[in-house]
Design an enzyme around this catalytic site. Structure first.
Site: not given
Length: 222
Positions: A61, A87-89
């Protein structure tokens, strides 16, 4: 190689997850927008929560913020949705700092929009659980996206990094095969590409021949 679905369409995920061959899901803001358009009134958090209930594996996400404080706040909020949220960064300076901080807090991260082995090296040093090289987009720019997978694999193996190579922006079954040969740990594919992995014209021809021959016997297995 683990296979992830690159979609936020919960109906499609539910259908394909039933095959037992889906190891996870990746999403991005564009895919979330498409999902929300089909289901007005829902929130991004609701969509991610539902996806996390449909698959046991990682669900990426993505944060929307571009500043460090914003990425940290959004990353922590996303990680609270479900235990299997990753967590996508973005692969930016701020994004890698956020990756380091969140990783130290025990949050799994996926660093996205990777286009060079140098960027992948930094992602691994920042403690990313996954790095996502964009194969198709590099091809579009006249570069060799599959070669990037080979390069990253070599760098990671040189130093025994734990970061997994998640081949992204895969446009065809040939891309998936090339990613597997290159040693990518995971590949994320749109649902149509996933469906295409089952198919080969010779398989269909063989089934038709077997069915025709069996029909001539007039027998039933049951």
């Amino acid at each position: 190689m683990n296979l992830f679905l690159d979609t936020a369409d919960t109906a499609v995920i539910r259908d394909l997850a039933a095959t037992g061959l889906v190891d996870g899901v990746t999403t991005n803001p564009s895919l979330i927008v498409q999902s929300l358009a089909k289901n007005p009134g829902r929130s991004m958090r609701e969509v991610i929560a539902e996806i996390c209930g449909l698959v046991e594996g990682p669900v990426s996400a993505e944060v929307a913020a571009s500043d460090l404080d914003g990425m940290l706040a959004e990353g922590r909020a996303l990680a609270d949705i479900a235990p299997n949220v990753v967590v996508k960064l973005p692969l930016t300076k701020a994004g890698l700092i956020a990756t380091r901080v969140l990783s130290e807090e025990g949050v799994q991260t996926n660093v996205t929009l990777c286009f060079s082995a140098n960027q992948a090296l930094l992602a691994a040093k920042a403690g990313a659980a996954y790095v996502s090289p964009f194969v198709g987009r590099l091809d579009d720019a006249g570069e060799d996206g599959v070669q990037l997978l080979h390069d990253i694999r070599a760098v990671y193996d040189n130093y025994a990094f734990d970061t997994e190579v998640l081949a992204a922006s895969l446009r065809s079954p040939d891309h998936v095969q090339a990613a597997a040969i290159a040693g990518a740990d995971c590949a994320t594919v749109p649902p149509p590409v996933f469906e295409a992995l089952f198919k080969h014209p010779l398989t269909e021809q063989g089934l038709e021949l077997f069915a025709a021959d069996w029909a001539k016997t007039g027998q039933s297995i049951l």
